[in-house]
Design a protein around this motif. Structure first.
Motif, mmCIF file in Angstrom:
data_model
loop_
_atom_site.group_PDB
_atom_site.id
_atom_site.type_symbol
_atom_site.label_atom_id
_atom_site.label_comp_id
_atom_site.label_asym_id
_atom_site.label_seq_id
_atom_site.Cartn_x
_atom_site.Cartn_y
_atom_site.Cartn_z
ATOM 1 N N LEU A 103 34.192 30.139 21.663
ATOM 2 C CA LEU A 103 35.805 30.496 21.357
ATOM 3 C C LEU A 103 36.231 31.378 22.440
ATOM 4 O O LEU A 103 37.545 31.279 22.642
ATOM 5 N N PHE A 104 35.513 32.413 22.853
ATOM 6 C CA PHE A 104 36.165 33.378 23.672
ATOM 7 C C PHE A 104 35.909 33.161 25.135
ATOM 8 O O PHE A 104 34.958 33.634 25.478
ATOM 9 N N PHE A 105 37.061 32.712 25.818
ATOM 10 C CA PHE A 105 36.605 32.553 27.331
ATOM 11 C C PHE A 105 37.475 33.553 27.916
ATOM 12 O O PHE A 105 38.521 34.106 27.562
ATOM 13 N N ASN A 106 37.013 33.733 29.493
ATOM 14 C CA ASN A 106 37.504 34.684 30.115
ATOM 15 C C ASN A 106 39.096 34.301 30.918
ATOM 16 O O ASN A 106 39.300 34.139 32.013
ATOM 17 N N SER A 107 40.108 34.498 30.175
ATOM 18 C CA SER A 107 41.581 34.218 30.521
ATOM 19 C C SER A 107 42.095 35.397 31.432
ATOM 20 O O SER A 107 42.911 35.128 32.052
ATOM 21 N N GLY A 108 41.290 36.522 31.303
ATOM 22 C CA GLY A 108 42.016 37.744 32.065
ATOM 23 C C GLY A 108 41.306 37.897 33.346
ATOM 24 O O GLY A 108 41.802 37.610 34.387
ATOM 25 N N ASN A 109 40.209 38.391 33.396
ATOM 26 C CA ASN A 109 39.332 38.983 34.465
ATOM 27 C C ASN A 109 39.312 37.670 35.530
ATOM 28 O O ASN A 109 39.128 38.053 36.469
ATOM 29 N N TYR A 110 38.929 36.634 34.846
ATOM 30 C CA TYR A 110 38.654 35.387 35.583
ATOM 31 C C TYR A 110 39.716 34.410 36.048
ATOM 32 O O TYR A 110 40.072 33.870 36.816
ATOM 33 N N GLY A 111 40.474 34.283 34.595
ATOM 34 C CA GLY A 111 41.263 33.146 34.675
ATOM 35 C C GLY A 111 42.694 33.629 35.422
ATOM 36 O O GLY A 111 43.294 32.674 35.998
ATOM 37 N N ALA A 112 43.065 34.669 35.185
ATOM 38 C CA ALA A 112 44.530 35.091 35.966
ATOM 39 C C ALA A 112 44.370 35.125 37.428
ATOM 40 O O ALA A 112 45.364 34.592 38.002
ATOM 41 N N PRO A 113 43.287 35.541 38.000
ATOM 42 C CA PRO A 113 43.028 35.555 39.531
ATOM 43 C C PRO A 113 42.889 34.198 40.095
ATOM 44 O O PRO A 113 43.494 33.719 40.955
ATOM 45 N N LEU A 114 42.049 33.336 39.117
ATOM 46 C CA LEU A 114 41.979 31.890 39.515
ATOM 47 C C LEU A 114 43.259 31.313 39.494
ATOM 48 O O LEU A 114 43.825 30.243 40.410
ATOM 49 N N ASN A 115 44.300 31.389 38.353
ATOM 50 C CA ASN A 115 45.632 30.818 38.341
ATOM 51 C C ASN A 115 46.211 31.180 39.424
ATOM 52 O O ASN A 115 47.169 30.474 40.408
ATOM 53 N N ASP A 116 46.167 32.736 39.810
ATOM 54 C CA ASP A 116 46.926 32.898 41.077
ATOM 55 C C ASP A 116 46.769 32.222 42.323
ATOM 56 O O ASP A 116 47.576 32.132 43.169
ATOM 57 N N ILE A 117 45.486 32.172 42.542
ATOM 58 C CA ILE A 117 45.080 31.506 43.851
ATOM 59 C C ILE A 117 45.373 30.004 43.669
ATOM 60 O O ILE A 117 45.985 29.414 44.694
#
Length: 307
Positions: A103-117
């Protein structure tokens, strides 16, 4: 195949290199993770969220659609994870830790940088990602705590402290200024931009440093089925929901990719804090992050083909 290799080299590899830097730093110089985490949560993340939401053009109806997507997605994931746990006849504590890893996935440390790229700092894509990040954080520190420990007065007070965090207020303020078209003085915007730009590097270094502190056991375990649910079943469920809701374009791509993120470090943090299978929780964080280097590439590639 060449397109997937390009995604791996231009999107995933930079993220893992920054994460590896944090891992090496932690092993060599022993970073003060508590201070670094507090700095990130209280300074860089609020600045990042404020900057992205202030510049975003996100209609209210779209915001509601993302919230609806998130709620349906979490419920569907819970049903799958809960059913698998019941079939394995696990004790309640282990069942909770394994379910939380889905249920808890890494939207911050991983997701935000990935989205930015992936979306090249597109404000609409990042706004959708930040909404998912905010919902995920609220969900993690409410349900996540209650799922492990029965509600007591002390825990309620600790939970209320979450609402003292500047992340929420940065989000609300950005939305108010955005929708009312209130300009920000240039000197203030420059400061916010510096904070926003620093968040991605700090987040990835912190992720690597956190992984460096995890004690690992690489023996095969039936618990790894939950990694498969997180990385493979999760995006499949998200795709069905996205199609049923009629979403398309950048928003659909963003939600689909966001659904493929590995297990959040917060699931391990909560398990450690309440001594609920902490070693298992930490291992699931690391292994899901490792395997995501393959699964995320596939999901990004499919997002280009489908939407």
């Amino acid at each position: 195949m060449s397109e997937m290799l390009n995604i791996l080299l231009t999107v995933v590899v930079p993220i893992f290199l920054m994460t590896a830097l944090g891992y090496v730093l932690q092993k060599r110089v022993k970073l003060d993770l508590r201070t670094l985490a507090k700095l990130n949560i209280n300074v860089f993340v609020p600045g990042f969220i404020f900057a992205k939401f202030y510049k975003a053009e996100l209609a209210v109806n779209l915001l509601l659609l993302i919230i609806v997507f998130f709620v349906i997605y979490i419920i569907a994931l819970y049903i799958v994870a809960f059913a698998i746990a019941k079939m394995q006849n696990l004790d309640k504590g282990k069942e909770t830790t394994l379910t939380n890893s889905v249920l808890f996935f890494n939207s911050g440390n991983y997701g935000a940088p990935l989205n930015d790229i992936v979306f090249k700092s597109d404000p609409l894509a990042m706004s959708a990602q930040v909404i998912v990040l905010t919902l995920q954080n609220v969900f993690t520190f409410t349900y996540g705590v209650f799922a492990i420990q029965s509600v007591q007065l002390g825990k309620l007070k600790a939970l209320l402290n979450y609402f003292k965090m500047p992340i929420i207020y940065a989000l609300v303020l950005a939305i108010i200024l955005n929708y009312n078209h209130i300009p920000i003085p240039e000197f203030m915007w420059t400061t916010v931009s510096y904070l926003s730009d620093a968040m991605i590097a700090i987040a990835l270094i912190l992720l690597g440093a956190q992984i460096a502190n995890i004690k690992l056991n690489f023996k095969w375990s039936s618990s790894y089925i939950y990694i498969f649910i997180r990385l493979v079943v999760g995006p499949a469920i998200a795709l069905v929901i996205i199609k049923c809701m009629g979403l398309d374009g950048i928003i659909a791509q963003t939600l689909f990719i966001a659904s493929a993120m590995p297990t959040s470090v917060n699931s391990s943090v909560i398990a450690q804090e309440y001594d609920n299978y902490p070693a298992l929780a930490a291992e699931l964080v690391f292994m899901s992050t490792l395997f995501s280097s393959i699964s995320v590439v596939v999901v990004i590639y499919l997002s280009y083909l489908i939407f």
